[in-house]
Design an enzyme around this catalytic site. Structure first.
Site, PDB file in Angstrom:
ATOM      1  N   THR A  15       0.602  -1.220  -0.097  1.00 22.94           N
ATOM      2  CA  THR A  15      -0.082   0.172   0.132  1.00 22.94           C
ATOM      3  C   THR A  15       0.805   1.078  -0.410  1.00 22.94           C
ATOM      4  OG1 THR A  15      -0.554   0.464   2.812  1.00 22.94           O
ATOM      5  CG2 THR A  15      -1.428  -1.245   1.303  1.00 22.94           C
ATOM      6  N   ASP A  16       0.383   2.601  -0.769  1.00 27.65           N
ATOM      7  CA  ASP A  16       0.655   3.662  -0.497  1.00 27.65           C
ATOM      8  C   ASP A  16       0.745   4.243   1.008  1.00 27.65           C
ATOM      9  OD1 ASP A  16      -1.120   4.817  -0.560  1.00 27.65           O
ATOM     10  OD2 ASP A  16      -1.547   4.878  -3.306  1.00 27.65           O
ATOM     11  N   ALA A  17       0.804   6.072   1.146  1.00 30.68           N
ATOM     12  CA  ALA A  17       0.366   6.667   2.161  1.00 30.68           C
ATOM     13  C   ALA A  17      -0.755   6.757   2.420  1.00 30.68           C
ATOM     14  CB  ALA A  17       1.387   7.776   1.702  1.00 30.68           C
ATOM     15  N   ILE A  20      -4.152   2.662  -0.029  1.00 29.97           N
ATOM     16  CA  ILE A  20      -4.303   1.820  -1.525  1.00 29.97           C
ATOM     17  C   ILE A  20      -3.111   0.919  -1.443  1.00 29.97           C
ATOM     18  CG2 ILE A  20      -6.761   3.292  -0.791  1.00 29.97           C
ATOM     19  CD1 ILE A  20      -5.201   4.769  -3.724  1.00 29.97           C
TER      20      ILE A  20
END
Length: 132
Positions: A15-17, A20
């Site tokens: 996931t990203d920041a 997601i």
């Protein structure tokens, strides 16, 4: 031609920041599904290189991102062969969460000589295995 699917769990590292799945990680899920599809057909990629001197490489990819996946989601990555040509094949690769399509992609794989990377014919044994 078979439809193949692979179960994939989303880990925090995917996931990203924003929490997601980072868009490029879907390509990893698709790569795993293609590799496991070939394995299910009896084709090991390291043996393909060792015994036939060839590799499959991604020549073209078109992806449509429709909805996000999040940490801990259970996904299904598919690999469904669409076309087979003498030196390439086209694979449809959906990534689903339950019955929801998150990403759809069409991937063209080219068969190349492992040493020169020049296009080469897909070995007959491989063609037969993936069309059973």
């Amino acid at each position: 031609m078979q439809n193949f699917s692979l179960s994939v769990r989303v880990y925090i590292e995917d996931t990203d920041a924003g929490g997601i799945v980072y868009y490029a990680n879907y390509l990893r899920y698709m790569e795993r599904a293609r590799t496991e599809w070939l394995r299910s057909c009896g084709i090991e990629l390291d043996e393909l290189r060792a015994e036939h001197g060839c590799l499959f490489v991604v020549k073209k990819l078109q992806a449509d991102y429709r909805a996000p996946a999040r940490f801990n989601d259970q996904l299904t990555a598919g690999a469904n062969m669409l076309t087979l040509k003498p030196a390439s094949l086209m694979v449809e690769q959906p990534v689903m969460r339950d019955n929801e399509l998150l990403v759809s992609a069409t991937v063209q794989l080219a068969c190349v000589n492992a040493d020169t990377l020049a296009p080469t014919a897909i070995p007959l044994i491989v063609r037969e295995a993936i069309t059973r």
